[in-house]
Design a protein around this motif. Sequence first.
Motif, PDB file in Angstrom:
ATOM      1  N   LEU A   5     -15.846  55.868  -1.178  1.00 36.65           N
ATOM      2  CA  LEU A   5     -16.938  54.944  -0.904  1.00 36.65           C
ATOM      3  C   LEU A   5     -16.601  53.521  -1.308  1.00 36.65           C
ATOM      4  O   LEU A   5     -15.985  53.283  -2.340  1.00 36.65           O
ATOM      5  N   ASP A   6     -17.062  52.591  -0.483  1.00 33.87           N
ATOM      6  CA  ASP A   6     -16.929  51.171  -0.782  1.00 33.87           C
ATOM      7  C   ASP A   6     -18.298  50.651  -1.204  1.00 33.87           C
ATOM      8  O   ASP A   6     -19.301  51.378  -1.123  1.00 33.87           O
ATOM      9  N   PRO A   7     -18.394  49.420  -1.687  1.00 32.71           N
ATOM     10  CA  PRO A   7     -19.683  48.910  -2.183  1.00 32.71           C
ATOM     11  C   PRO A   7     -20.842  49.006  -1.189  1.00 32.71           C
ATOM     12  O   PRO A   7     -21.920  49.480  -1.562  1.00 32.71           O
ATOM     13  N   PRO A   8     -20.673  48.607   0.091  1.00 34.38           N
ATOM     14  CA  PRO A   8     -21.822  48.726   1.003  1.00 34.38           C
ATOM     15  C   PRO A   8     -22.320  50.161   1.176  1.00 34.38           C
ATOM     16  O   PRO A   8     -23.518  50.391   1.311  1.00 34.38           O
ATOM     17  N   ALA A  31     -11.612  49.399  -8.602  1.00 36.59           N
ATOM     18  CA  ALA A  31     -12.088  48.038  -8.331  1.00 36.59           C
ATOM     19  C   ALA A  31     -13.534  48.042  -7.831  1.00 36.59           C
ATOM     20  O   ALA A  31     -14.322  47.160  -8.179  1.00 36.59           O
ATOM     21  N   VAL A  32     -13.888  49.043  -7.050  1.00 33.10           N
ATOM     22  CA  VAL A  32     -15.275  49.161  -6.564  1.00 33.10           C
ATOM     23  C   VAL A  32     -16.205  49.452  -7.735  1.00 33.10           C
ATOM     24  O   VAL A  32     -17.266  48.840  -7.858  1.00 33.10           O
ATOM     25  N   PHE A  33     -15.804  50.366  -8.602  1.00 33.75           N
ATOM     26  CA  PHE A  33     -16.627  50.699  -9.762  1.00 33.75           C
ATOM     27  C   PHE A  33     -16.876  49.454 -10.610  1.00 33.75           C
ATOM     28  O   PHE A  33     -17.999  49.145 -10.972  1.00 33.75           O
ATOM     29  N   HIS A  34     -15.813  48.735 -10.929  1.00 35.73           N
ATOM     30  CA  HIS A  34     -15.963  47.546 -11.770  1.00 35.73           C
ATOM     31  C   HIS A  34     -16.796  46.474 -11.079  1.00 35.73           C
ATOM     32  O   HIS A  34     -17.572  45.784 -11.722  1.00 35.73           O
ATOM     33  N   GLY A  35     -16.652  46.362  -9.769  1.00 29.00           N
ATOM     34  CA  GLY A  35     -17.424  45.375  -9.033  1.00 29.00           C
ATOM     35  C   GLY A  35     -18.911  45.669  -9.003  1.00 29.00           C
ATOM     36  O   GLY A  35     -19.736  44.759  -8.957  1.00 29.00           O
ATOM     37  N   LEU A  36     -19.260  46.946  -9.034  1.00 23.22           N
ATOM     38  CA  LEU A  36     -20.677  47.326  -8.957  1.00 23.22           C
ATOM     39  C   LEU A  36     -21.297  47.644 -10.307  1.00 23.22           C
ATOM     40  O   LEU A  36     -22.494  47.450 -10.499  1.00 23.22           O
ATOM     41  N   ALA A  37     -20.525  48.167 -11.231  1.00 23.95           N
ATOM     42  CA  ALA A  37     -21.130  48.751 -12.421  1.00 23.95           C
ATOM     43  C   ALA A  37     -20.756  48.095 -13.742  1.00 23.95           C
ATOM     44  O   ALA A  37     -21.045  48.651 -14.782  1.00 23.95           O
ATOM     45  N   GLU A  38     -20.112  46.951 -13.711  1.00 25.91           N
ATOM     46  CA  GLU A  38     -19.828  46.283 -14.977  1.00 25.91           C
ATOM     47  C   GLU A  38     -21.134  45.960 -15.681  1.00 25.91           C
ATOM     48  O   GLU A  38     -22.136  45.656 -15.043  1.00 25.91           O
ATOM     49  N   TYR A  41     -23.321  42.904 -14.824  1.00 24.18           N
ATOM     50  CA  TYR A  41     -23.922  42.807 -13.500  1.00 24.18           C
ATOM     51  C   TYR A  41     -25.099  43.761 -13.385  1.00 24.18           C
ATOM     52  O   TYR A  41     -25.105  44.823 -13.975  1.00 24.18           O
ATOM     53  N   CYS A  42     -26.048  43.401 -12.594  1.00 26.04           N
ATOM     54  CA  CYS A  42     -27.191  44.276 -12.311  1.00 26.04           C
ATOM     55  C   CYS A  42     -27.387  44.272 -10.805  1.00 26.04           C
ATOM     56  O   CYS A  42     -28.132  43.465 -10.262  1.00 26.04           O
ATOM     57  N   ARG A  43     -26.676  45.138 -10.140  1.00 25.95           N
ATOM     58  CA  ARG A  43     -26.740  45.205  -8.685  1.00 25.95           C
ATOM     59  C   ARG A  43     -27.391  46.508  -8.257  1.00 25.95           C
ATOM     60  O   ARG A  43     -27.422  47.481  -9.013  1.00 25.95           O
ATOM     61  N   VAL A  44     -27.847  46.538  -7.040  1.00 25.36           N
ATOM     62  CA  VAL A  44     -28.424  47.757  -6.489  1.00 25.36           C
ATOM     63  C   VAL A  44     -27.363  48.850  -6.527  1.00 25.36           C
ATOM     64  O   VAL A  44     -26.234  48.647  -6.104  1.00 25.36           O
ATOM     65  N   GLY A  45     -27.703  49.987  -7.067  1.00 26.34           N
ATOM     66  CA  GLY A  45     -26.788  51.121  -7.148  1.00 26.34           C
ATOM     67  C   GLY A  45     -25.959  51.169  -8.412  1.00 26.34           C
ATOM     68  O   GLY A  45     -25.345  52.185  -8.703  1.00 26.34           O
ATOM     69  N   SER A  46     -25.932  50.087  -9.185  1.00 22.00           N
ATOM     70  CA  SER A  46     -25.072  50.068 -10.368  1.00 22.00           C
ATOM     71  C   SER A  46     -25.531  51.071 -11.421  1.00 22.00           C
ATOM     72  O   SER A  46     -24.714  51.753 -12.039  1.00 22.00           O
TER      73      SER A  46
END
Length: 56
Positions: A5-8, A31-38, A41-46
Amino acid sequence: MRLVLDPPAIIGLGEAFEKVCEVFEVYIPRAVFHGLAEVRYCRVGSHELRKLVEIR
């Protein structure tokens, strides 16, 4: 079946993300994990992503 899975895709799945992980063998590149779940960050899905990684 395996899914990579990618971020989108993760964001688009939203609440269904956990169900998909129960049915499929899901791979998320580092890289996807770090981009979404660091932590900073507070992004949708994180939250869902961090929770699933902690369980496994």
